[in-house]
Write an enzyme that holds these catalytic residues in place. Structure first.
Site, PDB file in Angstrom:
ATOM      1  N   HIS A   1       0.835  -1.208   0.000  1.00  0.00           N
ATOM      2  CA  HIS A   1       0.000   0.000   0.000  1.00  0.00           C
ATOM      3  C   HIS A   1       0.873   1.262   0.000  1.00  0.00           C
ATOM      4  O   HIS A   1       0.609   2.216  -0.724  1.00  0.00           O
ATOM      5  CB  HIS A   1      -0.867   0.058   1.270  1.00  0.00           C
ATOM      6  CG  HIS A   1      -1.884  -1.024   1.406  1.00  0.00           C
ATOM      7  ND1 HIS A   1      -2.057  -1.748   2.568  1.00  0.00           N
ATOM      8  CD2 HIS A   1      -2.808  -1.504   0.528  1.00  0.00           C
ATOM      9  CE1 HIS A   1      -3.042  -2.613   2.408  1.00  0.00           C
ATOM     10  NE2 HIS A   1      -3.508  -2.496   1.183  1.00  0.00           N
TER      11      HIS A   1
ATOM     12  N   LYS B   1     -15.592  -7.914   4.662  1.00  0.00           N
ATOM     13  CA  LYS B   1     -14.345  -8.354   5.292  1.00  0.00           C
ATOM     14  C   LYS B   1     -14.420  -8.189   6.803  1.00  0.00           C
ATOM     15  O   LYS B   1     -14.955  -7.182   7.291  1.00  0.00           O
ATOM     16  CB  LYS B   1     -13.170  -7.507   4.776  1.00  0.00           C
ATOM     17  CG  LYS B   1     -12.699  -7.857   3.378  1.00  0.00           C
ATOM     18  CD  LYS B   1     -11.448  -7.067   3.043  1.00  0.00           C
ATOM     19  CE  LYS B   1     -10.972  -7.306   1.616  1.00  0.00           C
ATOM     20  NZ  LYS B   1      -9.923  -6.359   1.217  1.00  0.00           N
TER      21      LYS B   1
ATOM     22  N   ARG C   1      -2.200  -5.927  -8.251  1.00  0.00           N
ATOM     23  CA  ARG C   1      -1.098  -6.907  -8.173  1.00  0.00           C
ATOM     24  C   ARG C   1      -1.184  -7.944  -9.265  1.00  0.00           C
ATOM     25  O   ARG C   1      -0.187  -8.562  -9.624  1.00  0.00           O
ATOM     26  CB  ARG C   1      -1.112  -7.598  -6.801  1.00  0.00           C
ATOM     27  CG  ARG C   1      -0.689  -6.710  -5.662  1.00  0.00           C
ATOM     28  CD  ARG C   1      -1.141  -7.261  -4.331  1.00  0.00           C
ATOM     29  NE  ARG C   1      -2.600  -7.287  -4.260  1.00  0.00           N
ATOM     30  CZ  ARG C   1      -3.297  -7.556  -3.162  1.00  0.00           C
ATOM     31  NH1 ARG C   1      -2.678  -7.857  -2.051  1.00  0.00           N
ATOM     32  NH2 ARG C   1      -4.610  -7.537  -3.176  1.00  0.00           N
TER      33      ARG C   1
ATOM     34  N   SER D   1      -3.148  -7.683   3.057  1.00  0.00           N
ATOM     35  CA  SER D   1      -3.424  -7.562   4.496  1.00  0.00           C
ATOM     36  C   SER D   1      -3.951  -8.889   5.039  1.00  0.00           C
ATOM     37  O   SER D   1      -3.589  -9.302   6.146  1.00  0.00           O
ATOM     38  CB  SER D   1      -4.445  -6.456   4.752  1.00  0.00           C
ATOM     39  OG  SER D   1      -3.971  -5.230   4.278  1.00  0.00           O
TER      40      SER D   1
HETATM   41  O1  PNS Z   1      -9.350  -2.944   1.170  1.00  0.00           O
HETATM   42  P1  PNS Z   1     -10.381  -3.010   0.108  1.00  0.00           P
HETATM   43  O2  PNS Z   1     -11.249  -4.213   0.256  1.00  0.00           O
HETATM   44  O3  PNS Z   1      -9.792  -2.894  -1.261  1.00  0.00           O
HETATM   45  O4  PNS Z   1     -11.289  -1.733   0.341  1.00  0.00           O
HETATM   46  C1  PNS Z   1     -12.437  -1.618  -0.416  1.00  0.00           C
HETATM   47  C2  PNS Z   1     -13.120  -0.274  -0.174  1.00  0.00           C
HETATM   48  C3  PNS Z   1     -13.356  -0.023   1.300  1.00  0.00           C
HETATM   49  C4  PNS Z   1     -12.251   0.829  -0.727  1.00  0.00           C
HETATM   50  C5  PNS Z   1     -14.416  -0.405  -0.970  1.00  0.00           C
HETATM   51  O5  PNS Z   1     -15.146  -1.503  -0.494  1.00  0.00           O
HETATM   52  C6  PNS Z   1     -15.229   0.859  -0.905  1.00  0.00           C
HETATM   53  O6  PNS Z   1     -14.966   1.789  -1.633  1.00  0.00           O
HETATM   54  N1  PNS Z   1     -16.205   0.862   0.012  1.00  0.00           N
HETATM   55  C7  PNS Z   1     -17.026   1.999   0.252  1.00  0.00           C
HETATM   56  C8  PNS Z   1     -18.469   1.695  -0.165  1.00  0.00           C
HETATM   57  C9  PNS Z   1     -18.630   1.834  -1.642  1.00  0.00           C
HETATM   58  O7  PNS Z   1     -18.439   2.883  -2.241  1.00  0.00           O
HETATM   59  N2  PNS Z   1     -19.014   0.699  -2.269  1.00  0.00           N
HETATM   60  C10 PNS Z   1     -19.292   0.633  -3.650  1.00  0.00           C
HETATM   61  C11 PNS Z   1     -18.034   0.503  -4.479  1.00  0.00           C
HETATM   62  S1  PNS Z   1     -18.436   0.511  -6.188  1.00  0.00           S
END
Ligand code: PNS
Length: 160
Positions: free
Chosen positions: A17, A41, A90, A127
């Site tokens: 990250h 998660k 990745r 993670s």
């Molecule tokens: O660590 P991650 O799983 O890549 O994080 C994902 C995250 C938190 C960035 C993603 O789930 C997110 O943007 N969540 C906020 C809610 C949202 O906007 N969901 C719709 C995405 S199209």
């Protein structure tokens, strides 16, 4: 001023990250590293703990700041006037996970997602894997900063 957001769970932040934050910071005037909640998660660290580690991780990057967000990432981007979301990729699995989100986000508000190729040394670093290996006493010191390693040690006492 062109502002970008690097969103993620960061539970916890890894060297992979941090590489993306550094590279995003060279592409945009300001980068906001934003911790959100991935509803699918399980989390080990609280939002405050994750943000504290992110602040340490970005302390040497003057145009990077850390924030938390709830709700949709597109609404957060609009709120802070960010023109792009930056994500590290990745491999093919990341791409398949990220592409529908990027497409949905363009549909919702037009915000673009910029994908950066993950550094080859970090290809297998996630993670989730870090937490699993650390929970069984494996050495993950090559993949996270020292303060994250210490925090993992406190959260994950060795299994007997
Ligand atoms: O660590 P991650 O799983 O890549 O994080 C994902 C995250 C938190 C960035 C993603 O789930 C997110 O943007 N969540 C906020 C809610 C949202 O906007 N969901 C719709 C995405 S199209």
């Amino acid at each position: 001023m062109r502002r970008a957001v690097c969103p993620g769970s960061f539970d916890p932040v890894t060297n992979g990250h941090i590489d993306i934050f550094r590279r995003a910071a060279r592409l945009f005037d300001e980068v906001v590293v934003a911790t959100g909640t991935n509803v699918s998660k399980n989390r080990l660290f609280s939002p405050d703990e994750r943000m504290a580690m992110l602040r340490e991780a970005t302390a040497d990057l003057p145009n990077v700041r850390v924030a938390g967000f709830t709700g949709l990432i597109v609404d957060f981007c609009r709120e802070i006037d960010a023109v792009a979301i930056v994500k590290g990729i990745r491999g093919a699995t990341d791409y398949e996970y990220e592409l529908p989100m990027a497409q949905m986000n363009v549909h919702l508000t037009g915000v673009e997602t910029v994908f950066l190729a993950g550094a080859t040394g970090n290809v297998f670093v996630s993670s989730s894997l870090i937490k699993e290996v650390a929970s069984f006493g494996g050495d993950v010191s090559a993949f996270v900063p020292p303060y994250v390693l210490a925090a993992l040690g406190e959260k994950l006492p060795p299994r007997s």
